[in-house]
Design a protein around this motif. Sequence first.
Motif, short mmCIF file in Angstrom:
data_model
loop_
_atom_site.label_atom_id
_atom_site.label_comp_id
_atom_site.label_asym_id
_atom_site.label_seq_id
_atom_site.Cartn_x
_atom_site.Cartn_y
_atom_site.Cartn_z
N ALA A 1 0.83 -1.21 0.00
CA ALA A 1 0.00 0.00 0.00
C ALA A 1 0.87 1.26 0.00
O ALA A 1 0.40 2.34 -0.33
N ALA A 2 2.15 1.13 0.37
CA ALA A 2 3.01 2.31 0.53
C ALA A 2 3.36 2.94 -0.81
O ALA A 2 3.37 2.28 -1.85
N ARG A 3 3.68 4.24 -0.75
CA ARG A 3 4.11 4.96 -1.94
C ARG A 3 5.63 4.99 -2.07
O ARG A 3 6.17 5.23 -3.14
N LEU B 1 13.94 11.31 6.42
CA LEU B 1 12.58 11.20 6.95
C LEU B 1 11.94 12.57 7.16
O LEU B 1 10.73 12.74 7.00
N ALA C 1 10.39 13.50 4.08
CA ALA C 1 9.56 12.45 3.45
C ALA C 1 8.08 12.76 3.62
O ALA C 1 7.68 13.47 4.53
N ALA C 2 7.27 12.21 2.72
CA ALA C 2 5.83 12.40 2.77
C ALA C 2 5.15 11.18 3.38
O ALA C 2 5.72 10.08 3.39
N MET C 3 3.92 11.40 3.87
CA MET C 3 3.09 10.29 4.33
C MET C 3 2.97 9.30 3.17
O MET C 3 2.86 9.69 2.01
N GLY C 4 2.95 8.01 3.52
CA GLY C 4 2.95 6.98 2.50
C GLY C 4 4.29 6.26 2.45
O GLY C 4 4.46 5.30 1.71
N THR C 5 5.26 6.75 3.25
CA THR C 5 6.59 6.15 3.31
C THR C 5 6.61 5.03 4.35
O THR C 5 5.98 5.15 5.39
N ARG C 6 7.32 3.95 4.04
CA ARG C 6 7.57 2.90 5.04
C ARG C 6 9.07 2.76 5.21
O ARG C 6 9.83 2.89 4.26
N MET D 1 6.71 8.62 12.87
CA MET D 1 6.19 7.38 12.28
C MET D 1 5.56 6.54 13.38
O MET D 1 5.96 6.59 14.54
N SER D 2 4.56 5.73 13.01
CA SER D 2 3.98 4.80 13.96
C SER D 2 4.65 3.44 13.75
O SER D 2 5.28 3.20 12.71
N GLU E 1 3.42 0.78 12.97
CA GLU E 1 2.85 0.14 11.79
C GLU E 1 3.64 0.47 10.52
O GLU E 1 3.59 -0.26 9.54
N GLU E 2 4.36 1.59 10.54
CA GLU E 2 5.08 2.03 9.34
C GLU E 2 6.55 1.59 9.33
O GLU E 2 7.27 1.93 8.41
N GLU F 1 1.26 14.70 -0.24
CA GLU F 1 2.52 15.37 0.14
C GLU F 1 2.50 15.94 1.55
O GLU F 1 3.11 16.96 1.82
N GLN F 2 1.78 15.31 2.44
CA GLN F 2 1.85 15.74 3.84
C GLN F 2 3.09 15.12 4.48
O GLN F 2 3.47 14.00 4.14
N PRO F 3 3.73 15.84 5.40
CA PRO F 3 4.95 15.29 5.98
C PRO F 3 4.68 14.05 6.83
O PRO F 3 3.58 13.85 7.33
N LEU F 4 5.72 13.25 6.95
CA LEU F 4 5.66 12.06 7.79
C LEU F 4 5.22 12.47 9.19
O LEU F 4 5.60 13.53 9.68
N GLY F 5 4.39 11.64 9.83
CA GLY F 5 3.93 11.98 11.18
C GLY F 5 2.64 12.78 11.18
O GLY F 5 2.21 13.25 12.23
N LEU G 1 -3.08 7.06 -1.03
CA LEU G 1 -1.79 7.74 -0.88
C LEU G 1 -0.81 6.95 -0.01
O LEU G 1 0.28 7.44 0.29
N GLY G 2 -1.22 5.76 0.42
CA GLY G 2 -0.31 4.90 1.17
C GLY G 2 -0.23 5.21 2.65
O GLY G 2 0.73 4.82 3.31
N TRP G 3 -1.20 5.92 3.18
CA TRP G 3 -1.19 6.23 4.62
C TRP G 3 -1.45 4.95 5.41
O TRP G 3 -2.30 4.13 5.03
N SER H 1 -3.20 3.58 11.10
CA SER H 1 -3.08 4.18 12.43
C SER H 1 -3.00 5.71 12.38
O SER H 1 -3.07 6.36 13.41
N HIS H 2 -2.88 6.29 11.20
CA HIS H 2 -2.83 7.75 11.07
C HIS H 2 -4.16 8.34 10.61
O HIS H 2 -4.25 9.53 10.36
#
Lengths: 203, 318
Positions: free
Chosen positions: A25-27, A96, A99-104, A126-127, A129-130, B186-190, B212-214, B217-218
Amino acid sequence: MPIYELPEDGIRSRPIYRPMQPDVAARFHLMVAEGAGSEALAELHEKLPDDARCSIHYLAGGDGPDGSDRLMQLRCEQTRLHFDDGQLADALRRHLESAAMGTRLYVAGSEDFIWRMAAVGISCGMSEEEIHVERRGSRARPVQCVHCKTRVEGVTTNIYTCPGCGQHVTVRDHFSRRLGAYQSVCVDAEAPGELPPIEEIYR
Amino acid sequence: MTGQFNIPVRVTRIEQVTPMIRRFTLERYDGGQLPGFSGGSHVVVTMRGDDRIHHNPYSLMGSPDDKRHYQISVRRDDEGRGGSLFMHTRVAEGDTLEVAPPTNLFALNRLAKRHILIAGGIGITPFMAQLHELRRAGADYQLHYSFRDQENAAFRNELEAACGRRITTYDASAGEFVQPGQLLAEQPLGTHVYVCGPKGMIQAVNDAAFELGWADSHVHWEEFAAPPVGKPFRVVLQKSDMEVTVPGSSSVLEALEDAGLQPNCLCRGGVCGECETVVVEGEVEHNDHFLPDDVKQTNSRMMICVSRARSERLVLDL
Protein backbone atom coordinates in the motif's frame (compact mmCIF):
# COMPACT_ATOMS: atom_id res chain seq x y z
CA MET A 1 1.16 -5.35 9.18
CA PRO A 2 3.11 -5.85 12.43
CA ILE A 3 6.77 -4.96 12.38
CA TYR A 4 7.56 -7.95 14.56
CA GLU A 5 5.64 -10.43 16.65
CA LEU A 6 5.53 -11.03 20.36
CA PRO A 7 5.51 -14.57 21.78
CA GLU A 8 2.30 -16.16 23.02
CA ASP A 9 3.95 -17.40 26.19
CA GLY A 10 7.08 -16.80 28.24
CA ILE A 11 8.26 -13.21 28.44
CA ARG A 12 5.78 -11.42 26.19
CA SER A 13 7.97 -8.48 25.25
CA ARG A 14 10.69 -10.55 23.50
CA PRO A 15 10.40 -9.71 19.79
CA ILE A 16 10.20 -12.52 17.24
CA TYR A 17 11.68 -11.51 13.89
CA ARG A 18 10.41 -12.83 10.60
CA PRO A 19 11.49 -12.07 7.01
CA MET A 20 10.27 -8.56 6.11
CA GLN A 21 7.42 -8.28 3.64
CA PRO A 22 6.86 -5.16 1.55
CA ASP A 23 3.82 -3.08 2.46
CA VAL A 24 2.38 -2.79 -1.03
CA ALA A 25 0.00 0.00 0.00
CA ALA A 26 3.01 2.31 0.53
CA ARG A 27 4.11 4.96 -1.94
CA PHE A 28 7.79 4.90 -0.98
CA HIS A 29 10.02 2.24 0.58
CA LEU A 30 13.03 3.44 2.54
CA MET A 31 15.40 0.56 3.28
CA VAL A 32 18.21 0.66 5.84
CA ALA A 33 20.70 -2.05 6.79
CA GLU A 34 24.07 -2.83 8.27
CA GLY A 35 26.35 -5.81 7.66
CA ALA A 36 24.42 -9.02 7.05
CA GLY A 37 21.19 -7.00 6.86
CA SER A 38 22.04 -6.35 3.18
CA GLU A 39 20.78 -9.85 2.36
CA ALA A 40 17.41 -9.08 3.98
CA LEU A 41 17.14 -5.90 1.88
CA ALA A 42 18.01 -7.76 -1.31
CA GLU A 43 15.30 -10.33 -0.56
CA LEU A 44 12.82 -7.58 0.27
CA HIS A 45 13.68 -5.69 -2.91
CA GLU A 46 12.87 -8.78 -4.94
CA LYS A 47 9.35 -8.84 -3.50
CA LEU A 48 8.64 -5.18 -4.28
CA PRO A 49 6.31 -4.42 -7.21
CA ASP A 50 8.23 -3.41 -10.38
CA ASP A 51 7.14 0.21 -10.22
CA ALA A 52 7.81 0.63 -6.49
CA ARG A 53 9.89 3.64 -5.44
CA CYS A 54 12.70 2.92 -3.00
CA SER A 55 16.00 4.15 -1.57
CA ILE A 56 18.71 2.36 0.38
CA HIS A 57 21.07 3.42 3.14
CA TYR A 58 23.74 0.87 4.01
CA LEU A 59 26.36 0.74 6.71
CA ALA A 60 29.21 -1.35 5.34
CA GLY A 61 31.41 -3.23 7.74
CA GLY A 62 30.40 -3.77 11.31
CA ASP A 63 28.96 -7.20 11.77
CA GLY A 64 28.75 -9.71 8.93
CA PRO A 65 29.78 -9.64 5.29
CA ASP A 66 29.95 -6.45 3.22
CA GLY A 67 26.86 -6.36 1.02
CA SER A 68 27.68 -3.04 -0.67
CA ASP A 69 28.22 -4.51 -4.14
CA ARG A 70 25.00 -6.48 -4.07
CA LEU A 71 22.93 -3.49 -2.93
CA MET A 72 24.54 -1.18 -5.53
CA GLN A 73 23.16 -3.46 -8.23
CA LEU A 74 19.53 -3.14 -7.07
CA ARG A 75 17.25 -0.79 -8.99
CA CYS A 76 16.71 2.11 -6.65
CA GLU A 77 16.29 5.88 -6.71
CA GLN A 78 19.28 6.29 -4.44
CA THR A 79 21.72 3.89 -2.79
CA ARG A 80 23.99 5.45 -0.22
CA LEU A 81 26.88 3.76 1.56
CA HIS A 82 27.89 4.96 5.01
CA PHE A 83 30.90 4.07 7.11
CA ASP A 84 29.74 5.28 10.49
CA ASP A 85 26.39 4.51 12.09
CA GLY A 86 26.00 7.99 13.57
CA GLN A 87 26.38 9.40 10.08
CA LEU A 88 23.83 6.87 8.79
CA ALA A 89 21.36 7.84 11.53
CA ASP A 90 21.77 11.54 10.61
CA ALA A 91 21.22 10.79 6.93
CA LEU A 92 18.14 8.73 7.79
CA ARG A 93 16.74 11.55 9.91
CA ARG A 94 17.26 14.12 7.14
CA HIS A 95 15.60 11.75 4.68
CA LEU A 96 12.58 11.20 6.95
CA GLU A 97 12.20 14.89 7.78
CA SER A 98 11.58 15.64 4.13
CA ALA A 99 9.56 12.45 3.45
CA ALA A 100 5.83 12.40 2.77
CA MET A 101 3.09 10.29 4.33
CA GLY A 102 2.95 6.98 2.50
CA THR A 103 6.59 6.15 3.31
CA ARG A 104 7.57 2.90 5.04
CA LEU A 105 10.86 2.26 6.78
CA TYR A 106 12.51 -1.18 6.67
CA VAL A 107 15.54 -1.89 8.85
CA ALA A 108 17.73 -5.02 8.91
CA GLY A 109 20.84 -5.83 10.93
CA SER A 110 21.84 -6.49 14.51
CA GLU A 111 19.24 -6.01 17.19
CA ASP A 112 21.05 -2.94 18.53
CA PHE A 113 21.11 -1.35 15.07
CA ILE A 114 17.50 -2.03 14.05
CA TRP A 115 15.99 -0.55 17.19
CA ARG A 116 18.21 2.52 17.07
CA MET A 117 17.09 3.19 13.51
CA ALA A 118 13.44 2.43 14.39
CA ALA A 119 13.77 5.06 17.15
CA VAL A 120 14.81 7.63 14.51
CA GLY A 121 11.61 6.78 12.62
CA ILE A 122 9.46 7.08 15.76
CA SER A 123 10.99 10.46 16.61
CA CYS A 124 10.04 11.64 13.11
CA GLY A 125 6.39 10.84 13.86
CA MET A 126 6.19 7.38 12.28
CA SER A 127 3.98 4.80 13.96
CA GLU A 128 5.12 1.24 14.62
CA GLU A 129 2.85 0.14 11.79
CA GLU A 130 5.08 2.03 9.34
CA ILE A 131 8.38 0.54 10.51
CA HIS A 132 9.43 -3.01 9.68
CA VAL A 133 12.47 -4.59 11.30
CA GLU A 134 14.38 -7.85 10.87
CA ARG A 135 17.37 -9.11 12.81
CA ARG A 136 20.22 -10.43 10.67
CA GLY A 137 23.70 -11.50 11.64
CA SER A 138 24.74 -11.78 15.26
CA ARG A 139 22.20 -12.63 17.96
CA ALA A 140 24.23 -10.65 20.49
CA ARG A 141 21.92 -8.54 22.67
CA PRO A 142 21.88 -4.87 23.57
CA VAL A 143 21.24 -4.87 27.33
CA GLN A 144 20.45 -2.29 29.99
CA CYS A 145 21.18 -2.98 33.66
CA VAL A 146 17.99 -2.38 35.66
CA HIS A 147 20.03 -1.23 38.69
CA CYS A 148 22.33 1.46 37.29
CA LYS A 149 20.87 1.82 33.73
CA THR A 150 24.25 1.24 32.10
CA ARG A 151 23.81 0.02 28.55
CA VAL A 152 26.06 -2.59 26.97
CA GLU A 153 25.99 -3.62 23.31
CA GLY A 154 26.69 -7.07 21.97
CA VAL A 155 26.21 -9.22 25.05
CA THR A 156 26.57 -12.90 24.09
CA THR A 157 26.49 -14.58 27.52
CA ASN A 158 23.61 -15.32 29.90
CA ILE A 159 25.47 -13.52 32.73
CA TYR A 160 27.91 -10.62 32.61
CA THR A 161 29.49 -8.15 34.99
CA CYS A 162 27.84 -4.74 34.60
CA PRO A 163 30.56 -2.16 33.84
CA GLY A 164 28.41 0.49 35.56
CA CYS A 165 27.75 -1.01 38.99
CA GLY A 166 30.01 -4.07 38.97
CA GLN A 167 27.17 -6.47 39.83
CA HIS A 168 26.77 -9.89 38.24
CA VAL A 169 23.65 -9.52 36.15
CA THR A 170 21.64 -12.01 34.13
CA VAL A 171 20.16 -11.11 30.73
CA ARG A 172 16.36 -11.39 30.74
CA ASP A 173 13.98 -11.79 27.80
CA HIS A 174 12.27 -8.57 28.94
CA PHE A 175 12.73 -6.17 26.03
CA SER A 176 12.08 -2.42 25.86
CA ARG A 177 11.20 -1.16 22.38
CA ARG A 178 11.76 2.41 23.52
CA LEU A 179 15.29 1.68 24.73
CA GLY A 180 15.93 -1.03 22.15
CA ALA A 181 17.46 -3.18 24.88
CA TYR A 182 16.90 -6.28 26.97
CA GLN A 183 16.92 -5.82 30.73
CA SER A 184 19.51 -7.39 33.01
CA VAL A 185 19.11 -7.97 36.73
CA CYS A 186 21.39 -9.00 39.60
CA VAL A 187 21.81 -12.79 39.63
CA ASP A 188 23.50 -13.37 43.01
CA ALA A 189 21.65 -11.06 45.36
CA GLU A 190 20.84 -13.88 47.82
CA ALA A 191 24.34 -15.35 47.92
CA PRO A 192 26.90 -12.90 46.50
CA GLY A 193 29.51 -14.61 44.33
CA GLU A 194 27.51 -17.82 43.86
CA LEU A 195 26.86 -17.83 40.14
CA PRO A 196 25.10 -20.29 37.87
CA PRO A 197 27.24 -21.53 34.94
CA ILE A 198 28.08 -18.75 32.48
CA GLU A 199 27.29 -19.77 28.91
CA GLU A 200 27.61 -18.04 25.56
CA ILE A 201 24.02 -18.34 24.31
CA TYR A 202 23.46 -15.25 22.12
CA ARG A 203 25.86 -15.63 19.19
CA MET B 1 -23.24 -1.04 32.90
CA THR B 2 -24.75 2.13 31.59
CA GLY B 3 -27.36 3.73 33.74
CA GLN B 4 -25.59 2.80 36.95
CA PHE B 5 -23.17 5.70 37.06
CA ASN B 6 -25.21 8.46 35.47
CA ILE B 7 -24.54 11.99 36.67
CA PRO B 8 -27.56 14.26 37.16
CA VAL B 9 -26.99 17.57 35.39
CA ARG B 10 -28.91 20.82 35.05
CA VAL B 11 -29.29 22.61 31.73
CA THR B 12 -27.94 26.10 32.43
CA ARG B 13 -28.08 27.54 28.95
CA ILE B 14 -29.62 26.74 25.57
CA GLU B 15 -28.55 28.59 22.41
CA GLN B 16 -30.18 28.29 19.02
CA VAL B 17 -26.99 28.21 16.92
CA THR B 18 -28.56 27.59 13.52
CA PRO B 19 -32.15 26.76 12.56
CA MET B 20 -31.29 23.06 13.11
CA ILE B 21 -28.68 23.12 15.88
CA ARG B 22 -28.94 23.93 19.57
CA ARG B 23 -26.06 24.13 22.00
CA PHE B 24 -26.70 23.00 25.57
CA THR B 25 -24.52 23.93 28.53
CA LEU B 26 -24.80 21.49 31.43
CA GLU B 27 -23.54 21.60 35.01
CA ARG B 28 -23.72 19.12 37.85
CA TYR B 29 -27.02 19.22 39.68
CA ASP B 30 -25.16 19.67 42.98
CA GLY B 31 -22.82 22.29 41.46
CA GLY B 32 -19.72 20.11 41.93
CA GLN B 33 -16.98 19.18 39.50
CA LEU B 34 -17.69 17.01 36.50
CA PRO B 35 -15.36 14.16 35.47
CA GLY B 36 -12.47 15.44 33.32
CA PHE B 37 -12.30 14.60 29.64
CA SER B 38 -10.01 14.91 26.65
CA GLY B 39 -10.91 16.39 23.26
CA GLY B 40 -12.95 14.01 21.13
CA SER B 41 -14.84 12.53 24.11
CA HIS B 42 -18.58 11.97 24.07
CA VAL B 43 -21.23 11.46 26.73
CA VAL B 44 -24.40 9.42 26.50
CA VAL B 45 -27.31 11.62 27.52
CA THR B 46 -30.34 9.95 29.08
CA MET B 47 -33.65 11.68 28.32
CA ARG B 48 -36.76 10.53 30.10
CA GLY B 49 -39.62 11.00 27.67
CA ASP B 50 -43.27 10.23 28.41
CA ASP B 51 -43.42 6.91 26.62
CA ARG B 52 -39.77 6.00 26.30
CA ILE B 53 -36.25 6.69 27.52
CA HIS B 54 -33.73 7.95 24.98
CA HIS B 55 -29.98 7.42 25.29
CA ASN B 56 -28.04 9.41 22.70
CA PRO B 57 -24.27 9.93 22.40
CA TYR B 58 -23.11 13.54 21.89
CA SER B 59 -19.54 14.84 21.57
CA LEU B 60 -18.36 17.22 24.26
CA MET B 61 -17.45 20.50 22.61
CA GLY B 62 -16.42 22.79 25.46
CA SER B 63 -12.93 23.26 26.86
CA PRO B 64 -11.46 20.23 28.63
CA ASP B 65 -10.13 22.76 31.17
CA ASP B 66 -13.65 23.68 32.28
CA LYS B 67 -14.46 21.20 35.05
CA ARG B 68 -17.80 22.86 35.90
CA HIS B 69 -19.56 22.59 32.53
CA TYR B 70 -20.14 20.22 29.66
CA GLN B 71 -21.32 21.55 26.33
CA ILE B 72 -23.04 19.49 23.66
CA SER B 73 -24.75 20.42 20.42
CA VAL B 74 -27.76 18.62 19.08
CA ARG B 75 -28.86 18.65 15.47
CA ARG B 76 -32.60 18.28 15.14
CA ASP B 77 -33.59 15.16 13.20
CA ASP B 78 -37.32 15.05 12.48
CA GLU B 79 -37.10 11.58 10.93
CA GLY B 80 -35.14 10.01 13.79
CA ARG B 81 -36.32 8.09 16.81
CA GLY B 82 -37.07 11.15 18.85
CA GLY B 83 -34.02 11.81 21.03
CA SER B 84 -32.85 14.94 19.19
CA LEU B 85 -36.44 16.15 18.88
CA PHE B 86 -36.83 15.70 22.63
CA MET B 87 -33.74 17.85 23.20
CA HIS B 88 -35.12 20.52 20.85
CA THR B 89 -38.76 20.62 21.92
CA ARG B 90 -38.93 19.38 25.50
CA VAL B 91 -35.78 20.54 27.22
CA ALA B 92 -35.69 24.05 28.71
CA GLU B 93 -33.10 25.94 30.71
CA GLY B 94 -33.22 24.77 34.33
CA ASP B 95 -34.34 21.24 33.42
CA THR B 96 -32.40 18.19 34.53
CA LEU B 97 -30.91 15.43 32.42
CA GLU B 98 -28.52 12.57 33.13
CA VAL B 99 -25.18 12.00 31.46
CA ALA B 100 -22.83 9.02 31.66
CA PRO B 101 -19.15 9.82 32.35
CA PRO B 102 -17.24 10.79 29.17
CA THR B 103 -15.58 8.20 26.93
CA ASN B 104 -13.07 9.05 24.22
CA LEU B 105 -13.04 6.98 21.04
CA PHE B 106 -11.72 9.85 18.90
CA ALA B 107 -8.65 11.19 20.68
CA LEU B 108 -5.83 13.21 19.17
CA ASN B 109 -2.54 11.39 18.70
CA ARG B 110 -0.12 13.31 20.90
CA LEU B 111 2.93 12.14 18.98
CA ALA B 112 1.64 13.54 15.67
CA LYS B 113 3.78 16.13 13.89
CA ARG B 114 0.73 17.63 12.18
CA HIS B 115 -3.03 17.25 12.63
CA ILE B 116 -5.51 17.64 9.77
CA LEU B 117 -9.08 17.95 11.05
CA ILE B 118 -11.90 17.53 8.55
CA ALA B 119 -15.43 18.31 9.69
CA GLY B 120 -18.78 18.22 7.93
CA GLY B 121 -21.81 19.92 9.50
CA ILE B 122 -22.53 18.88 13.09
CA GLY B 123 -19.33 16.79 12.87
CA ILE B 124 -17.51 19.94 13.95
CA THR B 125 -18.36 19.36 17.64
CA PRO B 126 -15.56 16.95 18.74
CA PHE B 127 -13.00 19.21 17.04
CA MET B 128 -14.14 22.20 19.08
CA ALA B 129 -12.91 20.49 22.24
CA GLN B 130 -9.75 19.26 20.52
CA LEU B 131 -8.90 22.78 19.35
CA HIS B 132 -8.35 23.79 22.98
CA GLU B 133 -5.75 21.04 23.33
CA LEU B 134 -4.07 21.76 20.00
CA ARG B 135 -3.75 25.46 20.71
CA ARG B 136 -2.45 24.90 24.22
CA ALA B 137 0.17 22.46 22.88
CA GLY B 138 1.17 24.88 20.12
CA ALA B 139 0.54 22.03 17.68
CA ASP B 140 0.69 22.24 13.90
CA TYR B 141 -2.92 21.77 12.78
CA GLN B 142 -5.36 22.63 9.99
CA LEU B 143 -9.14 22.62 10.29
CA HIS B 144 -11.24 22.06 7.18
CA TYR B 145 -14.92 22.73 7.87
CA SER B 146 -17.71 22.08 5.36
CA PHE B 147 -21.30 23.18 5.73
CA ARG B 148 -24.44 23.24 3.61
CA ASP B 149 -24.76 27.02 3.39
CA GLN B 150 -24.02 30.15 5.41
CA GLU B 151 -27.21 29.79 7.46
CA ASN B 152 -26.05 26.33 8.60
CA ALA B 153 -22.43 27.31 9.25
CA ALA B 154 -22.60 26.56 12.97
CA PHE B 155 -19.95 28.17 15.20
CA ARG B 156 -18.21 29.68 12.19
CA ASN B 157 -17.39 32.97 13.87
CA GLU B 158 -15.98 31.48 17.05
CA LEU B 159 -13.96 28.97 15.03
CA GLU B 160 -12.47 31.67 12.84
CA ALA B 161 -11.61 33.72 15.90
CA ALA B 162 -9.91 30.72 17.52
CA CYS B 163 -8.11 29.27 14.50
CA GLY B 164 -7.24 32.30 12.38
CA ARG B 165 -5.55 31.24 9.16
CA ARG B 166 -5.54 27.58 10.23
CA ILE B 167 -9.22 27.16 9.28
CA THR B 168 -10.52 26.71 5.75
CA THR B 169 -14.29 26.72 5.24
CA TYR B 170 -16.26 25.12 2.42
CA ASP B 171 -19.76 26.35 1.55
CA ALA B 172 -21.48 23.56 -0.41
CA SER B 173 -24.18 25.95 -1.67
CA ALA B 174 -21.39 27.93 -3.35
CA GLY B 175 -19.94 24.77 -4.87
CA GLU B 176 -17.06 24.50 -2.40
CA PHE B 177 -16.10 20.98 -1.33
CA VAL B 178 -13.21 19.43 0.56
CA GLN B 179 -10.85 17.55 -1.77
CA PRO B 180 -9.32 14.84 0.45
CA GLY B 181 -6.95 13.63 -2.29
CA GLN B 182 -5.37 17.09 -2.60
CA LEU B 183 -5.46 17.76 1.11
CA LEU B 184 -3.63 14.59 2.08
CA ALA B 185 -1.09 14.52 -0.76
CA GLU B 186 2.52 15.37 0.14
CA GLN B 187 1.85 15.74 3.84
CA PRO B 188 4.95 15.29 5.98
CA LEU B 189 5.66 12.06 7.79
CA GLY B 190 3.93 11.98 11.18
CA THR B 191 0.73 13.65 9.95
CA HIS B 192 -2.57 12.37 11.35
CA VAL B 193 -5.98 13.01 9.77
CA TYR B 194 -9.25 13.10 11.72
CA VAL B 195 -12.66 13.19 10.07
CA CYS B 196 -16.15 13.56 11.52
CA GLY B 197 -19.13 14.22 9.30
CA PRO B 198 -21.45 12.53 6.81
CA LYS B 199 -20.78 8.95 5.72
CA GLY B 200 -19.65 10.00 2.24
CA MET B 201 -17.07 12.40 3.62
CA ILE B 202 -15.63 9.80 6.01
CA GLN B 203 -15.43 7.31 3.16
CA ALA B 204 -13.77 9.81 0.80
CA VAL B 205 -11.09 10.66 3.38
CA ASN B 206 -10.41 6.99 4.12
CA ASP B 207 -10.19 6.19 0.40
CA ALA B 208 -7.81 9.09 -0.29
CA ALA B 209 -5.56 8.15 2.63
CA PHE B 210 -5.40 4.54 1.50
CA GLU B 211 -4.68 5.56 -2.07
CA LEU B 212 -1.79 7.74 -0.88
CA GLY B 213 -0.31 4.90 1.17
CA TRP B 214 -1.19 6.23 4.62
CA ALA B 215 -1.00 3.68 7.42
CA ASP B 216 -4.40 3.03 9.06
CA SER B 217 -3.08 4.18 12.43
CA HIS B 218 -2.83 7.75 11.07
CA VAL B 219 -6.47 7.93 9.94
CA HIS B 220 -9.10 8.62 12.62
CA TRP B 221 -12.82 8.95 12.17
CA GLU B 222 -15.97 8.96 14.22
CA GLU B 223 -19.53 8.50 13.19
CA PHE B 224 -22.20 7.49 15.64
CA ALA B 225 -24.82 5.28 14.07
CA ALA B 226 -28.34 5.97 15.26
CA PRO B 227 -30.22 2.70 15.78
CA PRO B 228 -32.34 2.49 12.63
CA VAL B 229 -36.05 1.87 12.70
CA GLY B 230 -37.00 -1.55 11.26
CA LYS B 231 -39.36 -4.49 11.47
CA PRO B 232 -40.10 -6.05 14.87
CA PHE B 233 -38.49 -9.42 15.64
CA ARG B 234 -38.04 -11.92 18.49
CA VAL B 235 -34.83 -12.33 20.45
CA VAL B 236 -34.15 -15.52 22.40
CA LEU B 237 -31.62 -15.20 25.22
CA GLN B 238 -30.12 -18.64 25.55
CA LYS B 239 -28.34 -18.30 28.91
CA SER B 240 -31.11 -16.32 30.62
CA ASP B 241 -33.80 -18.55 29.09
CA MET B 242 -35.89 -15.53 28.06
CA GLU B 243 -37.64 -14.36 24.94
CA VAL B 244 -38.08 -10.65 24.17
CA THR B 245 -39.80 -8.85 21.31
CA VAL B 246 -37.81 -6.01 19.77
CA PRO B 247 -40.26 -3.35 18.52
CA GLY B 248 -39.59 -1.59 15.22
CA SER B 249 -38.46 1.64 16.87
CA SER B 250 -36.27 0.11 19.61
CA SER B 251 -32.83 -1.43 19.41
CA VAL B 252 -32.12 -4.90 20.79
CA LEU B 253 -30.27 -3.23 23.66
CA GLU B 254 -33.23 -1.01 24.52
CA ALA B 255 -35.68 -3.92 24.32
CA LEU B 256 -33.50 -5.91 26.74
CA GLU B 257 -33.30 -2.93 29.08
CA ASP B 258 -37.08 -2.56 28.94
CA ALA B 259 -37.26 -6.22 29.98
CA GLY B 260 -35.24 -5.35 33.09
CA LEU B 261 -31.82 -6.54 31.89
CA GLN B 262 -28.57 -4.56 31.92
CA PRO B 263 -26.41 -5.71 29.02
CA ASN B 264 -22.90 -4.23 28.74
CA CYS B 265 -22.84 -1.12 26.60
CA LEU B 266 -21.08 2.21 26.37
CA CYS B 267 -21.48 4.39 23.27
CA ARG B 268 -24.88 3.17 21.99
CA GLY B 269 -23.71 4.18 18.53
CA GLY B 270 -22.04 1.04 17.15
CA VAL B 271 -18.55 2.40 17.70
CA CYS B 272 -16.98 1.29 20.98
CA GLY B 273 -17.38 -2.50 20.88
CA GLU B 274 -18.61 -2.86 24.44
CA CYS B 275 -21.91 -4.59 23.58
CA GLU B 276 -20.47 -7.19 21.20
CA THR B 277 -22.67 -10.28 21.54
CA VAL B 278 -22.34 -13.84 20.23
CA VAL B 279 -25.14 -14.82 17.85
CA VAL B 280 -26.14 -18.49 18.10
CA GLU B 281 -28.79 -18.50 15.42
CA GLY B 282 -30.37 -16.10 12.96
CA GLU B 283 -29.31 -13.56 10.37
CA VAL B 284 -28.08 -10.10 11.40
CA GLU B 285 -28.61 -6.73 9.75
CA HIS B 286 -25.31 -5.09 10.77
CA ASN B 287 -25.40 -1.32 11.30
CA ASP B 288 -22.24 -0.81 13.39
CA HIS B 289 -18.78 0.55 12.57
CA PHE B 290 -16.99 -1.82 14.93
CA LEU B 291 -17.01 -5.39 13.65
CA PRO B 292 -14.73 -6.21 10.71
CA ASP B 293 -16.52 -7.09 7.47
CA ASP B 294 -15.47 -10.75 7.53
CA VAL B 295 -16.98 -11.18 11.01
CA LYS B 296 -20.19 -9.47 9.88
CA GLN B 297 -20.52 -11.93 7.02
CA THR B 298 -20.39 -14.93 9.33
CA ASN B 299 -23.39 -13.76 11.42
CA SER B 300 -21.49 -14.97 14.47
CA ARG B 301 -21.45 -11.69 16.39
CA MET B 302 -23.46 -8.49 16.55
CA MET B 303 -23.48 -5.09 18.24
CA ILE B 304 -26.86 -5.04 19.94
CA CYS B 305 -26.95 -1.23 20.29
CA VAL B 306 -27.54 -0.59 16.58
CA SER B 307 -27.83 -3.88 14.66
CA ARG B 308 -31.08 -5.69 14.03
CA ALA B 309 -32.31 -9.05 12.73
CA ARG B 310 -32.84 -9.88 9.10
CA SER B 311 -34.56 -13.10 10.19
CA GLU B 312 -37.73 -13.21 12.32
CA ARG B 313 -35.81 -14.60 15.26
CA LEU B 314 -32.35 -14.22 16.74
CA VAL B 315 -30.81 -16.48 19.36
CA LEU B 316 -28.16 -14.70 21.42
CA ASP B 317 -25.60 -16.07 23.87
CA LEU B 318 -26.84 -13.86 26.70
